[in-house]
Design a protein around this motif. Structure first.
Motif, short mmCIF file in Angstrom:
data_model
loop_
_atom_site.label_atom_id
_atom_site.label_comp_id
_atom_site.label_asym_id
_atom_site.label_seq_id
_atom_site.Cartn_x
_atom_site.Cartn_y
_atom_site.Cartn_z
N GLU A 5 0.87 -1.19 0.00
CA GLU A 5 0.00 0.00 0.00
C GLU A 5 0.90 1.23 0.00
OE1 GLU A 5 -3.59 0.82 0.06
OE2 GLU A 5 -2.41 2.64 -0.30
N ASP A 6 0.72 2.09 -0.99
CA ASP A 6 1.62 3.24 -1.10
C ASP A 6 1.13 4.45 -0.31
OD1 ASP A 6 -0.48 3.69 -2.98
OD2 ASP A 6 0.75 5.27 -3.86
N SER A 31 6.14 0.59 -2.52
CA SER A 31 6.42 0.76 -3.95
C SER A 31 6.40 -0.60 -4.63
CB SER A 31 7.79 1.40 -4.15
OG SER A 31 8.79 0.49 -3.72
N ALA A 32 6.30 -0.58 -5.96
CA ALA A 32 6.24 -1.82 -6.72
C ALA A 32 7.53 -2.63 -6.51
CB ALA A 32 6.02 -1.52 -8.20
N SER A 33 8.68 -1.94 -6.50
CA SER A 33 9.94 -2.68 -6.39
C SER A 33 10.08 -3.32 -5.00
CB SER A 33 11.13 -1.75 -6.68
OG SER A 33 11.09 -0.63 -5.84
N GLU A 34 9.67 -2.57 -3.96
CA GLU A 34 9.73 -3.13 -2.61
C GLU A 34 8.77 -4.32 -2.48
OE1 GLU A 34 8.86 -0.18 0.30
OE2 GLU A 34 9.25 -1.52 1.99
N ALA A 35 7.60 -4.20 -3.11
CA ALA A 35 6.61 -5.28 -3.06
C ALA A 35 7.17 -6.54 -3.72
CB ALA A 35 5.32 -4.83 -3.75
N VAL A 36 7.83 -6.36 -4.88
CA VAL A 36 8.41 -7.52 -5.58
C VAL A 36 9.49 -8.16 -4.72
CG1 VAL A 36 9.92 -8.12 -7.52
CG2 VAL A 36 7.85 -6.75 -7.92
N ARG A 37 10.31 -7.31 -4.09
CA ARG A 37 11.40 -7.83 -3.25
C ARG A 37 10.82 -8.68 -2.10
NH1 ARG A 37 14.19 -6.28 1.07
NH2 ARG A 37 12.89 -4.46 1.42
N LEU A 38 9.79 -8.15 -1.43
CA LEU A 38 9.19 -8.89 -0.31
C LEU A 38 8.49 -10.16 -0.81
CD1 LEU A 38 7.72 -6.03 1.93
CD2 LEU A 38 9.89 -7.23 2.17
N ALA A 39 7.83 -10.03 -1.97
CA ALA A 39 7.09 -11.18 -2.51
C ALA A 39 8.05 -12.32 -2.85
CB ALA A 39 6.31 -10.77 -3.76
N LEU A 46 -0.67 -15.13 3.05
CA LEU A 46 -1.64 -14.40 2.24
C LEU A 46 -1.07 -13.02 1.91
CD1 LEU A 46 -4.85 -15.11 4.36
CD2 LEU A 46 -4.22 -16.26 2.21
N ALA A 47 -1.72 -12.33 0.94
CA ALA A 47 -1.26 -10.98 0.61
C ALA A 47 -2.43 -10.08 0.26
CB ALA A 47 -0.27 -11.02 -0.55
N LEU A 48 -2.27 -8.81 0.60
CA LEU A 48 -3.28 -7.79 0.33
C LEU A 48 -2.59 -6.71 -0.50
CD1 LEU A 48 -6.18 -7.81 1.32
CD2 LEU A 48 -5.46 -6.45 3.30
N LEU A 49 -3.00 -6.56 -1.76
CA LEU A 49 -2.26 -5.71 -2.68
C LEU A 49 -3.08 -4.50 -3.12
CD1 LEU A 49 -1.01 -8.54 -5.11
CD2 LEU A 49 0.09 -7.74 -3.00
N ASP A 50 -2.57 -3.31 -2.83
CA ASP A 50 -3.14 -2.09 -3.40
C ASP A 50 -2.79 -2.11 -4.89
OD1 ASP A 50 -4.16 0.49 -3.80
OD2 ASP A 50 -2.26 1.43 -3.26
N VAL A 51 -3.74 -1.81 -5.75
CA VAL A 51 -3.49 -1.92 -7.20
C VAL A 51 -2.56 -0.82 -7.68
CG1 VAL A 51 -4.56 -1.78 -9.48
CG2 VAL A 51 -5.68 -3.07 -7.65
N ASN A 52 -2.93 0.43 -7.38
CA ASN A 52 -2.23 1.57 -7.95
C ASN A 52 -1.22 2.09 -6.95
OD1 ASN A 52 -1.84 4.37 -8.94
ND2 ASN A 52 -3.31 3.60 -10.44
N LEU A 53 0.07 2.05 -7.34
CA LEU A 53 1.11 2.42 -6.38
C LEU A 53 1.74 3.77 -6.68
CD1 LEU A 53 2.75 -1.10 -6.00
CD2 LEU A 53 1.02 -0.04 -4.57
N GLY A 54 1.05 4.61 -7.45
CA GLY A 54 1.58 5.95 -7.73
C GLY A 54 2.62 5.91 -8.83
N ASP A 55 2.82 7.06 -9.47
CA ASP A 55 3.77 7.18 -10.58
C ASP A 55 3.50 6.13 -11.68
OD1 ASP A 55 5.04 9.34 -9.59
OD2 ASP A 55 6.68 8.23 -8.67
N GLY A 56 2.23 5.73 -11.81
CA GLY A 56 1.86 4.79 -12.87
C GLY A 56 2.22 3.34 -12.55
N GLU A 57 2.77 3.07 -11.35
CA GLU A 57 3.16 1.70 -11.00
C GLU A 57 1.97 0.94 -10.42
OE1 GLU A 57 6.68 1.60 -8.61
OE2 GLU A 57 7.84 1.78 -10.46
N ARG B 349 4.09 11.97 -11.64
CA ARG B 349 4.14 11.77 -13.09
C ARG B 349 2.78 11.51 -13.71
NH1 ARG B 349 8.36 7.60 -12.76
NH2 ARG B 349 9.75 8.73 -11.41
N PHE B 350 1.84 11.05 -12.89
CA PHE B 350 0.55 10.73 -13.52
C PHE B 350 -0.09 11.96 -14.15
CE2 PHE B 350 -3.91 10.64 -13.92
CZ PHE B 350 -4.10 9.47 -14.61
N ILE B 351 -0.26 12.99 -13.34
CA ILE B 351 -0.96 14.17 -13.84
C ILE B 351 -0.15 14.82 -14.97
CG2 ILE B 351 -1.60 16.52 -13.19
CD1 ILE B 351 -3.66 14.57 -12.40
#
Lengths: 113, 355
Positions: A5-6, A31-39, A46-57, B349-351
């Motif tokens: 969750e960002d 962040s997406a990279s931290e999530a991948v590292r932990l995953a 189990l895992a709970l994933l926020d879809v949108n992590l900001g900056d288009g990630e 960057r989104f906006i």
């Protein structure tokens, strides 16, 4: 349980709600990279994933890794299922703001699925 | 009086004047078509192009000379290219109108093979026993782009509203979990929501592209009202939106705590708030920031972790990608923040991308 969750305050909320349900939190990854590292490295059931992590990630790469590892997960999103990549839409969705009863049901479902 | 009168000189000259008028009228109509901003294409009832104005030449990249006599379906991508003759035949046979007199958005095919969205309206007219169709076309690529942007922004707005509600849910939940009583809860929740709102104001002023650290500090200090009790010093530092919001909230918590128990709760205390940019060995830059309470009453570490402590030592540190230390020496609270500047400097960057 892995939490991705960002949004700072939402992450705190998820931590509180999960701790009410007796879950132990891994993360939260912001962040997406931290999530991948932990995953890839951490152990959790189990895992709970926020879809949108900001900056288009997004957390979709993390979801793929979890699927390969056989770890069940649910998405948390304010977008509804339209925000989830079509091949991942079979995962349950917890909507924001979070209804603790819905969260409990979803965790029960993926935990026993 | 009998017989047919011969045309008089006056009648003859009147007819000539009519013909002259008609020629002048044709020239005026041609000028209107030739100078129209919209593309105008005239076809016969079999789809053969009869007229192709300069705007159509510019729109499709063909000259009128190239196009006259050709099937208008040359200007259409599939499947319309293949189906258009059938549409015309069906209209001739049944009079069923799909587009004539109505207009709709379709796709066009340029000479270079590219396609583009266009708005097309079609009118039907007759000259003696022949039937013609006039198509007026306008490129709507820009409009489509604007619609797509609007759709994206509405989606993003919805996402942000939901996230903001979840943030309020989080702040309210934590405040209620930690409050001594309902009055305390109401007071804390109100000031926290106001602090959140101030953080958003600063970000909105800069279109969510980030904020200056000094602006965040100034807003939090101004909300307290006693500017003279602060000594503030630091270089310009740009914060990403989320880091700015987290810092704004963390400073609010420090401020509230100082006003209740610390250096802002007595007559003489003040707060030193300084920050600097520090170069590190790997050519990165870090931000060091210190909140130091001076001349306040003697303080001690709180017995339990409240919202403020959790936000400062946990959430803020995570958001800034650094370490935050919160100490309670007897002289007054000290909070030291050490953050990666690269992390604090990310823009939204989104906006930007969408605009």
């Amino acid at each position: 349980m892995l939490v991705v969750e960002d949004e700072l305050f939402v992450a705190m909320l998820v931590e509180d709600l999960l701790s009410d349900l007796g879950c132990e939190v891994v993360g939260p990854a912001a962040s997406a990279s931290e999530a991948v590292r932990l995953a890839e490295r951490e152990s959790f059931d189990l895992a709970l994933l926020d879809v949108n992590l900001g900056d288009g990630e997004t957390s979709f790469r993390t979801a793929e890794i979890l699927r390969e590892r056989g770890v069940a997960f649910a998405f948390v999103t304010g977008y509804g299922d339209q925000g989830v990549r079509p091949d991942l839409r079979d995962a349950p969705i917890v909507s924001k703001p979070i209804d603790p009863r819905q969260l409990a049901r979803v965790i029960d479902r993926i935990g026993n699925g | 009086m009998g017989g047919t009168p011969k045309p008089t000189r006056e009648a003859r000259s009147s007819r000539e004047r009519q013909a002259g008028k008609s020629a002048a009228g044709d020239a005026r109509y041609r000028a209107i078509v030739d100078t129209a901003v919209d593309a105008i294409v005239v076809i016969d009832e079999r789809g053969r192009i009869e007229a192709f104005n300069p705007a159509a030449e510019r729109l499709f990249g063909y000259t009128a000379v190239e196009m006259i006599g050709h099937n208008v379906n040359m200007l259409m991508p599939e499947p319309y290219h293949a189906e258009h003759d059938g549409y015309l035949a069906r209209y001739r046979d049944t009079g069923e109108r799909r587009i004539i007199g109505i207009g709709r958005e379709v796709n066009g095919l340029r000479a270079d093979g590219s396609t583009f969205p266009l708005e097309l309206s079609i009118a039907e007219w007759r000259d003696r026993d022949k039937r013609f169709f006039t198509g007026v076309m306008r490129d709507i690529t820009e409009r489509r782009r604007a619609e797509e942007l609007q759709r994206l922004l509405v989606n993003e707005l919805n996402h942000r509203v939901k996230n903001t509600l979840a943030t309020v849910q989080s702040v309210a939940g934590q405040t209620l979990r930690n409050a001594a009583d309902l009055g305390d809860a109401r007071e804390s929740l109100t000031t926290r929501l106001l602090a959140l709102s101030r953080g958003h104001d600063i970000l909105t002023r800069e279109s969510w592209d980030g904020a200056e650290l000094a602006d965040i500090v100034a807003a939090v200090v101004a909300s307290h009202g006693e500017v003279e009790r602060f000594s503030i010093e630091g270089p310009p530092v740009r914060l990403a939106p989320k880091a700015a919001l987290a810092l704004s909230m963390a400073l609010h918590e420090l401020m509230t705590n100082a006003a209740k128990y610390g250096a802002l709760s007595n007559a003489d205390g003040h707060v030193r708030l300084v920050w600097k940019r520090v170069a590190t060995a790997d050519a990165q830059e870090r931000l060091n920031m210190t909140w130091e309470e001076i001349n306040g009453p003697v303080v001690s570490r709180p017995t339990r972790q409240g919202f403020g402590t959790r936000l400062i030592t946990g959430g803020l540190a995570r958001e800034l990608g650094g370490n935050v230390r919160l100490d309670y020496p007897p002289g007054g609270v000290v909070c030291e923040i050490d953050a990666e500047l690269a992390r604090t400097g990310q823009s939204n960057r989104f906006i930007r991308g969408a605009a």
